[in-house]
Design an enzyme around this catalytic site. Structure first.
Site, short mmCIF file in Angstrom:
data_model
loop_
_atom_site.label_atom_id
_atom_site.label_comp_id
_atom_site.label_asym_id
_atom_site.label_seq_id
_atom_site.Cartn_x
_atom_site.Cartn_y
_atom_site.Cartn_z
N LYS A 240 0.78 -1.15 0.07
CA LYS A 240 0.34 -0.03 0.02
C LYS A 240 0.56 1.02 -0.23
O LYS A 240 1.82 1.22 0.93
CB LYS A 240 -0.64 -0.17 1.09
CG LYS A 240 -2.17 -1.12 1.34
CD LYS A 240 -2.43 -0.64 2.83
CE LYS A 240 -1.93 -1.35 3.68
NZ LYS A 240 -1.87 -1.61 5.14
N THR A 273 -7.22 9.97 7.73
CA THR A 273 -6.86 9.18 7.03
C THR A 273 -6.57 7.37 8.26
O THR A 273 -5.67 6.63 7.29
CB THR A 273 -5.30 8.36 5.94
OG1 THR A 273 -4.29 9.27 6.89
CG2 THR A 273 -5.58 9.64 5.09
N GLY A 275 -6.56 5.08 9.99
CA GLY A 275 -7.73 3.56 10.23
C GLY A 275 -7.95 2.94 8.40
O GLY A 275 -9.26 1.49 8.03
N THR A 276 -7.33 3.86 7.92
CA THR A 276 -7.42 3.60 5.96
C THR A 276 -6.65 1.53 5.95
O THR A 276 -7.30 1.08 5.19
CB THR A 276 -6.42 4.17 5.10
OG1 THR A 276 -5.14 4.76 5.61
CG2 THR A 276 -7.54 5.37 5.13
N GLY A 277 -6.05 1.87 6.09
CA GLY A 277 -5.12 0.17 6.37
C GLY A 277 -5.89 -1.00 6.59
O GLY A 277 -6.92 -1.52 6.32
N CYS A 278 -6.20 -0.61 8.15
CA CYS A 278 -7.62 -1.51 8.57
C CYS A 278 -9.37 -1.97 7.92
O CYS A 278 -9.49 -3.07 7.36
CB CYS A 278 -7.60 -1.75 10.32
SG CYS A 278 -6.24 -0.54 10.89
N1 LIG Z 1 -4.95 10.58 0.59
C1 LIG Z 1 -5.51 9.74 0.39
N2 LIG Z 1 -6.19 9.26 -0.37
C2 LIG Z 1 -6.21 8.54 -1.00
N3 LIG Z 1 -6.74 6.89 -1.02
C3 LIG Z 1 -5.81 7.12 0.30
C4 LIG Z 1 -5.04 8.37 1.03
N4 LIG Z 1 -4.12 7.63 2.08
C5 LIG Z 1 -4.17 6.22 1.65
N5 LIG Z 1 -4.95 5.87 0.70
C6 LIG Z 1 -5.42 4.06 0.44
O1 LIG Z 1 -5.63 3.65 1.60
C7 LIG Z 1 -5.05 2.85 1.63
C8 LIG Z 1 -4.68 1.87 3.00
O2 LIG Z 1 -3.06 2.69 3.20
P1 LIG Z 1 -2.10 3.05 3.86
O3 LIG Z 1 -1.13 3.35 3.18
O4 LIG Z 1 -2.95 4.44 4.13
O5 LIG Z 1 -2.52 1.78 5.15
P2 LIG Z 1 -1.91 2.23 6.69
O6 LIG Z 1 -1.11 2.29 6.33
O7 LIG Z 1 -2.02 0.80 7.01
O8 LIG Z 1 -3.06 2.48 7.38
P3 LIG Z 1 -3.59 2.51 9.28
O9 LIG Z 1 -2.69 2.27 9.47
O10 LIG Z 1 -3.78 3.89 8.99
O11 LIG Z 1 -4.61 1.64 8.71
C9 LIG Z 1 -4.44 2.46 0.42
O12 LIG Z 1 -5.40 1.40 -0.62
C10 LIG Z 1 -3.69 3.84 0.09
O13 LIG Z 1 -4.00 4.11 -1.48
C1 LIG Z 2 -5.28 -1.09 17.38
C2 LIG Z 2 -5.06 -1.08 15.91
N1 LIG Z 2 -4.96 -1.82 14.60
C3 LIG Z 2 -4.43 -1.58 13.90
C4 LIG Z 2 -3.62 0.21 13.91
C5 LIG Z 2 -3.47 0.46 12.49
O1 LIG Z 2 -3.62 1.41 11.81
C6 LIG Z 2 -4.54 1.31 15.25
N2 LIG Z 2 -3.73 2.38 15.21
N3 LIG Z 2 -4.15 0.29 15.85
MG LIG Z 3 -2.06 -0.17 8.71
#
Ligand SMILES: Nc1ncnc2c1ncn2[C@@H]1O[C@H](COP(=O)(O)OP(=O)(O)OP(=O)(O)O)[C@@H](O)[C@H]1O
Ligand SMILES: Cc1ncc(CO)c(N)n1
Ligand SMILES: [Mg+2]
Length: 558
Positions: A240, A273, A275-278
């Site tokens: 990602k 942003t 929680g986007t990953g989760c």
């Molecule tokens: N500003 C943004 N605009 C559009 N898409 C985004 C943006 N930021 C993240 N994404 C998308 O969100 C998804 C999660 O990616 P990201 O790299 O943010 O994950 P992450 O760091 O694990 O997130 P988190 O740890 O906050 O849950 C990916 O599909 C990424 O492309």
């Molecule tokens: C509990 C928990 N899981 C995953 C993430 C990653 O975003 C976070 N910040 N907190």
């Molecule tokens: Mg993440």
């Protein structure tokens, strides 16, 4: 077989998940067993859930529809932007049941992580057993796995209770930089967890950590990393790129061992942003549980995240650098009526007429703004001949004008246009879409009005879940050809019978409006006008005249 496209048939879809190396049994199972299938199932060695067994023994109907089910094994985020809470919201938004095994409880907000309390591994094991032994999980999604013991427990549980797919979000460090997994876990991730994964979804930092500190600065770096990660065992990899520099799109790289796909979406400019990953991983799991192929699930999940970010880009929650977003795509329109329509909005109801606007070379937006400035309390866009695309654009532009004044904007007849523009509601006639169907399509929060001439129609509108009725024509009118009139008596009869607020319509002008409102029933809330305000050159002037007359009359009556 190539697995692409959304597959609605779960039997076909199951073929996309070839049996896992370590799974005891990965026979594509029917979604529901009828009692006659009990034997067959047992002969095949397919274990039925306790619930199904119990129901079958009692001769109950066990052919109920099974809900797609994701189990998330993750940590709790007290701020509810990420972790278990994000997973629950993402699955709910995607229409999938989500059960939860909590691995850790974090004290967390938009500033960062203030504390982590790890759940004892025996208790994680107990939660896993409770859910997996009973509730027919389709897909397991993992998030924060804070200790080696917990990873081990999860592995054992999945061996005992195989599922159709495993989505691994290798959460290690939060975006705020706080460590969420013991560094010693890395080896275990590399050796065991990646092997079990149908897909692994690391962000840039996690990718780098898993690959021993590899530098990741470009999309090409991400492609190389995806290939290296793939060689560590997962069926597919999604690296990602949310954390790439702002100058990049939000690019994610997908690799399934054969093909690369670069998934681009515009980078939404927002702080929200967290929680986007989760969310992305849960949404992938949800789509897999519904029967989608992997690539389709990933594409859909990415589009969902992008849409949710776009909707929530302006919301303010917390003082920290990274705010949460709204999974249900609602917060952006916090000025809409939100299910609180009282009927008082009907007081001066302006219905637009594009012919009259054309005559005065007045854009619709100008007409709407002038009507509101003159005192209109609700606007209906009535565009019988507009092209759909133009109508949607006009509706959006008018909503921008109406909302700062807290004046609702309804669309005449066109549910599709109301949905596409996110207008506040619709007004439908007796031969348009039934209000009951409109309610299902528009959901509980939108305003629905129905034109009614009779007591029966008014009753039906109430049964159908409408918010108000429009009753008329009270007098003959040129804006609606062949429209029979109900007169003041007909209006009064309908008002007295109606459980909904009423707006009178048809031939109402400055000289008869007071008489109409004067007929009495308290649920007659206002008058709707077209020509009276839009037929002359100054919409604001005509509307103001009518508004002050009506206000004066109401003040006198009280
Ligand atoms: N500003 C943004 N605009 C559009 N898409 C985004 C943006 N930021 C993240 N994404 C998308 O969100 C998804 C999660 O990616 P990201 O790299 O943010 O994950 P992450 O760091 O694990 O997130 P988190 O740890 O906050 O849950 C990916 O599909 C990424 O492309
Ligand atoms: C509990 C928990 N899981 C995953 C993430 C990653 O975003 C976070 N910040 N907190
Ligand atoms: Mg993440």
């Amino acid at each position: 077989m190539a697995c692409s496209g959304l597959l609605s048939n779960s039997f076909i879809a199951n073929k996309c998940f070839r049996p896992r190396r370590h799974h005891k049994l990965a026979v594509p199972y029917p979604r529901s067993f009828s009692s006659s299938r009990v034997h067959l199932a047992q002969n095949l060695g397919i274990s039925m859930s306790m619930e199904e067994n119990g129901a079958a023994k009692q001769g109950l109907d066990v052919s109920r529809k099974k809900l797609p089910h994701v189990l998330t094994v993750a940590g709790s985020d007290s701020g509810a932007g990420a972790g278990i809470q994000a997973d629950l919201k993402a699955c709910a938004a995607r229409g999938v049941y989500c059960s939860t095994v909590i691995t850790a409880v974090t004290a967390q907000n938009t500033v960062g992580v203030q504390g982590v309390n790890i759940v004892p591994d025996e208790f994680v094991a107990q939660q896993l057993k409770s859910v997996l032994s009973d509730m027919e999980v389709d897909v397991v999604k993992t998030g924060m796995l804070p200790s080696i013991e917990i990873v081990r427990v999860l592995q054992q549980s999945l061996k005992e209770f195989p599922v159709r797919a495993v989505v691994v979000d290798p959460v290690m460090v939060s975006t705020s930089g706080d460590v969420l997994a013991d560094p010693s876990i890395l080896a275990r991730f590399r050796e065991e967890l990646l092997m079990m994964a149908d897909i692994v979804t690391p962000n840039l930092k996690e990718t780098s950590t898993l690959l021993g500190g590899m530098r990741l600065e470009t999309v090409d770096d991400m492609r190389r990393a995806a290939k290296l990660l793939h060689s560590m065992g997962p069926r597919s990899v999604l690296v990602k790129g949310g954390d790439l520099p702002e100058s990049f799109d939000a690019v994610d790289v997908f690799f399934d061992g054969e093909e690369y796909h670069e998934l681009h979406s515009p980078r939404v400019k927002t702080r929200n942003t967290h929680g986007t990953g989760c969310t992305l991983a849960s949404c992938i799991a949800a789509e897999l549980a519904k029967g989608s192929s992997m690539l389709s699930a990933v594409k859909l999940a990415k589009r969902y995240v992008e849409t949710a970010l776009e909707y929530s880009k302006d919301i303010i929650l917390g003082n920290g650098a990274q705010g949460p977003f709204d999974h249900f795509l609602r917060l952006k329109h916090n000025t809409s009526t939100g299910g609180t329509f009282s009927g008082n909005e009907l007081f001066l109801y302006a219905v637009t007429d594009s012919g009259m606007n054309e005559k005065w070379e007045r854009p619709m937006e100008v007409a709407v703004k002038e009507a509101i400035e003159g005192g209109a309390t609700i606007i209906q866009l009535r565009e019988k001949d507009a092209e759909t695309r133009k109508f949607i654009e006009t509706a959006k532009a008018c909503l921008k004008i109406c909302h700062p004044y807290k004046v609702p904007l309804l669309i005449n007849d066109r549910i599709d246009v109301a949905l596409a523009s996110d207008a506040d509601g619709v007004h439908v006639g007796q031969s348009d879409m039934p209000a009951r169907v409109a309610r299902i399509l528009l959901g509980p929060d939108k305003v629905i009005g129905v034109s009614c001439k009779t007591v029966e129609q008014a009753h039906q509108a109430w049964l159908d879940g409408a918010d108000y009725i429009g009753c008329g024509g009270v007098y003959p009118t040129s804006t609606k050809a062949n429209n029979s009139t109900v007169g003041l008596d007909g209006l009064k009869t309908v008002c007295l019978a109606s459980k909904l607020p009423v707006v009178a319509i048809g031939g109402i002008n400055a000289s008869n409006a007071i008489t109409v409102l004067g007929i009495g029933p308290p649920n007659l809330k206002g008058v709707a006008v077209v020509s009276t305000v839009f037929a002359r050159s100054s919409v604001v002037g005509e509307t103001r005249k009518l508004h002050s007359m009506l206000t004066e009359a109401v003040l006198k009556a009280n």
